[in-house]
Design a protein around this motif. Structure first.
Motif, PDB file in Angstrom:
ATOM      1  N   PRO A  14       0.847  -1.197   0.000  1.00  0.00           N
ATOM      2  CA  PRO A  14       0.000   0.000   0.000  1.00  0.00           C
ATOM      3  C   PRO A  14       0.886   1.251   0.000  1.00  0.00           C
ATOM      4  O   PRO A  14       2.053   1.192   0.387  1.00  0.00           O
ATOM      5  CB  PRO A  14      -0.775  -0.102   1.326  1.00  0.00           C
ATOM      6  CG  PRO A  14      -0.538  -1.473   1.843  1.00  0.00           C
ATOM      7  CD  PRO A  14       0.731  -1.962   1.254  1.00  0.00           C
ATOM      8  N   PRO A  15       0.336   2.414  -0.403  1.00  0.00           N
ATOM      9  CA  PRO A  15       1.127   3.652  -0.427  1.00  0.00           C
ATOM     10  C   PRO A  15       1.521   4.137   0.965  1.00  0.00           C
ATOM     11  O   PRO A  15       2.475   4.897   1.107  1.00  0.00           O
ATOM     12  CB  PRO A  15       0.218   4.651  -1.136  1.00  0.00           C
ATOM     13  CG  PRO A  15      -1.158   4.079  -1.035  1.00  0.00           C
ATOM     14  CD  PRO A  15      -1.010   2.603  -0.996  1.00  0.00           C
ATOM     15  N   GLU A  16       0.784   3.696   1.979  1.00  0.00           N
ATOM     16  CA  GLU A  16       1.191   3.963   3.365  1.00  0.00           C
ATOM     17  C   GLU A  16       0.651   2.851   4.245  1.00  0.00           C
ATOM     18  O   GLU A  16      -0.378   2.254   3.956  1.00  0.00           O
ATOM     19  CB  GLU A  16       0.704   5.327   3.846  1.00  0.00           C
ATOM     20  CG  GLU A  16      -0.777   5.564   3.760  1.00  0.00           C
ATOM     21  CD  GLU A  16      -1.129   6.977   4.226  1.00  0.00           C
ATOM     22  OE1 GLU A  16      -1.720   7.093   5.314  1.00  0.00           O
ATOM     23  OE2 GLU A  16      -0.821   7.934   3.493  1.00  0.00           O
ATOM     24  N   PHE A  17       1.405   2.551   5.300  1.00  0.00           N
ATOM     25  CA  PHE A  17       0.970   1.491   6.200  1.00  0.00           C
ATOM     26  C   PHE A  17       1.610   1.660   7.569  1.00  0.00           C
ATOM     27  O   PHE A  17       2.616   2.359   7.728  1.00  0.00           O
ATOM     28  CB  PHE A  17       1.280   0.097   5.626  1.00  0.00           C
ATOM     29  CG  PHE A  17       2.709  -0.123   5.196  1.00  0.00           C
ATOM     30  CD1 PHE A  17       3.709  -0.379   6.121  1.00  0.00           C
ATOM     31  CD2 PHE A  17       3.053  -0.096   3.848  1.00  0.00           C
ATOM     32  CE1 PHE A  17       5.016  -0.602   5.727  1.00  0.00           C
ATOM     33  CE2 PHE A  17       4.359  -0.312   3.436  1.00  0.00           C
ATOM     34  CZ  PHE A  17       5.343  -0.567   4.389  1.00  0.00           C
ATOM     35  N   ASP A  18       0.984   1.013   8.548  1.00  0.00           N
ATOM     36  CA  ASP A  18       1.428   1.046   9.938  1.00  0.00           C
ATOM     37  C   ASP A  18       2.458  -0.061  10.144  1.00  0.00           C
ATOM     38  O   ASP A  18       2.140  -1.246  10.016  1.00  0.00           O
ATOM     39  CB  ASP A  18       0.210   0.835  10.850  1.00  0.00           C
ATOM     40  CG  ASP A  18       0.556   0.924  12.329  1.00  0.00           C
ATOM     41  OD1 ASP A  18       1.753   0.826  12.669  1.00  0.00           O
ATOM     42  OD2 ASP A  18      -0.371   1.081  13.135  1.00  0.00           O
ATOM     43  N   LEU A  19       3.680   0.327  10.468  1.00  0.00           N
ATOM     44  CA  LEU A  19       4.757  -0.649  10.609  1.00  0.00           C
ATOM     45  C   LEU A  19       4.518  -1.643  11.737  1.00  0.00           C
ATOM     46  O   LEU A  19       5.108  -2.725  11.745  1.00  0.00           O
ATOM     47  CB  LEU A  19       6.087   0.067  10.855  1.00  0.00           C
ATOM     48  CG  LEU A  19       6.821   0.560   9.610  1.00  0.00           C
ATOM     49  CD1 LEU A  19       8.043   1.372   9.996  1.00  0.00           C
ATOM     50  CD2 LEU A  19       7.219  -0.599   8.721  1.00  0.00           C
ATOM     51  N   SER A  20       3.640  -1.294  12.669  1.00  0.00           N
ATOM     52  CA  SER A  20       3.396  -2.198  13.791  1.00  0.00           C
ATOM     53  C   SER A  20       2.483  -3.359  13.421  1.00  0.00           C
ATOM     54  O   SER A  20       2.466  -4.381  14.098  1.00  0.00           O
ATOM     55  CB  SER A  20       2.805  -1.431  14.983  1.00  0.00           C
ATOM     56  OG  SER A  20       1.507  -0.954  14.673  1.00  0.00           O
ATOM     57  N   VAL A  21       1.716  -3.207  12.329  1.00  0.00           N
ATOM     58  CA  VAL A  21       0.776  -4.273  11.953  1.00  0.00           C
ATOM     59  C   VAL A  21       0.979  -4.814  10.536  1.00  0.00           C
ATOM     60  O   VAL A  21       0.609  -5.955  10.249  1.00  0.00           O
ATOM     61  CB  VAL A  21      -0.701  -3.807  12.112  1.00  0.00           C
ATOM     62  CG1 VAL A  21      -1.003  -3.464  13.556  1.00  0.00           C
ATOM     63  CG2 VAL A  21      -0.993  -2.617  11.204  1.00  0.00           C
ATOM     64  N   PHE A  22       1.574  -4.010   9.660  1.00  0.00           N
ATOM     65  CA  PHE A  22       1.647  -4.437   8.261  1.00  0.00           C
ATOM     66  C   PHE A  22       2.474  -5.701   8.039  1.00  0.00           C
ATOM     67  O   PHE A  22       2.073  -6.555   7.231  1.00  0.00           O
ATOM     68  CB  PHE A  22       2.171  -3.314   7.362  1.00  0.00           C
ATOM     69  CG  PHE A  22       2.182  -3.691   5.910  1.00  0.00           C
ATOM     70  CD1 PHE A  22       0.994  -3.861   5.207  1.00  0.00           C
ATOM     71  CD2 PHE A  22       3.383  -3.906   5.245  1.00  0.00           C
ATOM     72  CE1 PHE A  22       0.994  -4.239   3.879  1.00  0.00           C
ATOM     73  CE2 PHE A  22       3.400  -4.287   3.909  1.00  0.00           C
ATOM     74  CZ  PHE A  22       2.203  -4.449   3.226  1.00  0.00           C
ATOM     75  N   PRO A  23       3.628  -5.880   8.689  1.00  0.00           N
ATOM     76  CA  PRO A  23       4.393  -7.117   8.438  1.00  0.00           C
ATOM     77  C   PRO A  23       3.576  -8.382   8.663  1.00  0.00           C
ATOM     78  O   PRO A  23       3.676  -9.343   7.885  1.00  0.00           O
ATOM     79  CB  PRO A  23       5.569  -7.002   9.410  1.00  0.00           C
ATOM     80  CG  PRO A  23       5.788  -5.523   9.541  1.00  0.00           C
ATOM     81  CD  PRO A  23       4.398  -4.948   9.550  1.00  0.00           C
ATOM     82  N   ASP A  24       2.735  -8.409   9.694  1.00  0.00           N
ATOM     83  CA  ASP A  24       1.902  -9.589   9.947  1.00  0.00           C
ATOM     84  C   ASP A  24       0.837  -9.742   8.858  1.00  0.00           C
ATOM     85  O   ASP A  24       0.542 -10.864   8.420  1.00  0.00           O
ATOM     86  CB  ASP A  24       1.227  -9.489  11.320  1.00  0.00           C
ATOM     87  CG  ASP A  24       2.206  -9.720  12.461  1.00  0.00           C
ATOM     88  OD1 ASP A  24       3.276 -10.308  12.201  1.00  0.00           O
ATOM     89  OD2 ASP A  24       1.910  -9.305  13.597  1.00  0.00           O
ATOM     90  N   LYS A  25       0.258  -8.621   8.440  1.00  0.00           N
ATOM     91  CA  LYS A  25      -0.747  -8.664   7.373  1.00  0.00           C
ATOM     92  C   LYS A  25      -0.105  -9.161   6.078  1.00  0.00           C
ATOM     93  O   LYS A  25      -0.675  -9.986   5.355  1.00  0.00           O
ATOM     94  CB  LYS A  25      -1.358  -7.275   7.174  1.00  0.00           C
ATOM     95  CG  LYS A  25      -2.463  -7.226   6.142  1.00  0.00           C
ATOM     96  CD  LYS A  25      -2.973  -5.810   5.923  1.00  0.00           C
ATOM     97  CE  LYS A  25      -3.815  -5.293   7.074  1.00  0.00           C
ATOM     98  NZ  LYS A  25      -4.463  -3.996   6.731  1.00  0.00           N
ATOM     99  N   LEU A  26       1.103  -8.674   5.810  1.00  0.00           N
ATOM    100  CA  LEU A  26       1.831  -9.101   4.622  1.00  0.00           C
ATOM    101  C   LEU A  26       2.127 -10.601   4.668  1.00  0.00           C
ATOM    102  O   LEU A  26       1.940 -11.321   3.678  1.00  0.00           O
ATOM    103  CB  LEU A  26       3.138  -8.307   4.501  1.00  0.00           C
ATOM    104  CG  LEU A  26       4.082  -8.677   3.362  1.00  0.00           C
ATOM    105  CD1 LEU A  26       3.398  -8.536   2.010  1.00  0.00           C
ATOM    106  CD2 LEU A  26       5.339  -7.802   3.423  1.00  0.00           C
ATOM    107  N   SER A  27       2.539 -11.082   5.819  1.00  0.00           N
ATOM    108  CA  SER A  27       2.840 -12.512   5.965  1.00  0.00           C
ATOM    109  C   SER A  27       1.612 -13.370   5.679  1.00  0.00           C
ATOM    110  O   SER A  27       1.709 -14.432   5.054  1.00  0.00           O
ATOM    111  CB  SER A  27       3.358 -12.803   7.374  1.00  0.00           C
ATOM    112  OG  SER A  27       4.615 -12.190   7.585  1.00  0.00           O
TER     113      SER A  27
END
Length: 206
Positions: A14-27
């Motif tokens: 996404p063009p912006e994302f929350d680093l605290s949650v995005f890695p898990d969403k990406l996984s």
């Protein structure tokens, strides 16, 4: 191209994302489907935010053994040890990026709806050329890339072609036989369950 003319998947952040949650969403998305390549595509120009985001996404990408490229930033691709760069200015920067990054890096070029620009990019050393958007007004000047570009390219040009921007299940079904990669980004990140949204698009290929 993949067997049975199935295009490979090219995942865009996404063009912006929350680093605290995005890695898990990406996984969770990477668990749902086989991804050939990923692209860090942030709207920000803030170098610190780009660096922190790249570190987080790269960690996930490498865990899944997926190549990671970054939009536009050749210097950051070098500094961060990423796999390459996705250029958004057509063929204009391809030769310079190839020279800076070397022969082994991935250099891709987004060429909007301009077939000739794509051919020039390929001749200049691009590893792939992407055309789009396919619907909506999400890329470039909003001019849509038509089906004929992909049909012609798949018959005449060896450089892999990527379809990106505004993909729907109907468009995926139509483009699957004539494109090497489908670039998936906002199509899934705007959904409540990105992994499920991705599976819906994949199902449309068959």
């Amino acid at each position: 191209m993949a067997e049975a003319d199935q295009p490979q998947l090219y995942l865009v952040t996404p063009p912006e994302f929350d680093l605290s949650v995005f890695p898990d969403k990406l996984s969770s998305v990477l668990d749902a489907a086989e991804i050939a390549c990923m692209r860090l595509s942030l709207a920000t120009r803030d170098e610190d935010r780009l660096l922190r985001a790249a570190d987080a996404v790269r960690e996930v990408a490498h865990r899944y053994d997926i190549a990671l490229v970054i939009d536009t930033h050749v210097v950051l691709a070098q500094r961060l040890g990423l796999d390459g760069v996705h250029l958004t200015d057509g063929s204009r920067s391809v030769r310079a990026a190839r020279k800076d990054l070397g022969p082994d890096a991935i250099v891709g070029a987004f060429c909007g709806s301009f077939r000739h620009d794509g051919m020039v990019a390929g001749e200049a050393g691009a590893d792939y050329v992407s055309f789009g958007p396919l619907s909506g007004e999400v890329l470039g000047d909003g001019t849509l890339a038509d089906f004929e570009i992909f049909e012609w390219w798949s018959q005449m040009i060896e450089v892999p072609v990527v379809a990106e921007g505004g993909l729907t299940p109907e468009l995926v079904a139509k483009l699957a036989p004539v494109t090497d990669f489908l670039s998936i980004g906002e199509e899934i990140w705007s959904a409540e369950d990105p992994a499920a949204a991705l599976k819906t698009l994949i199902a449309a290929m068959r």
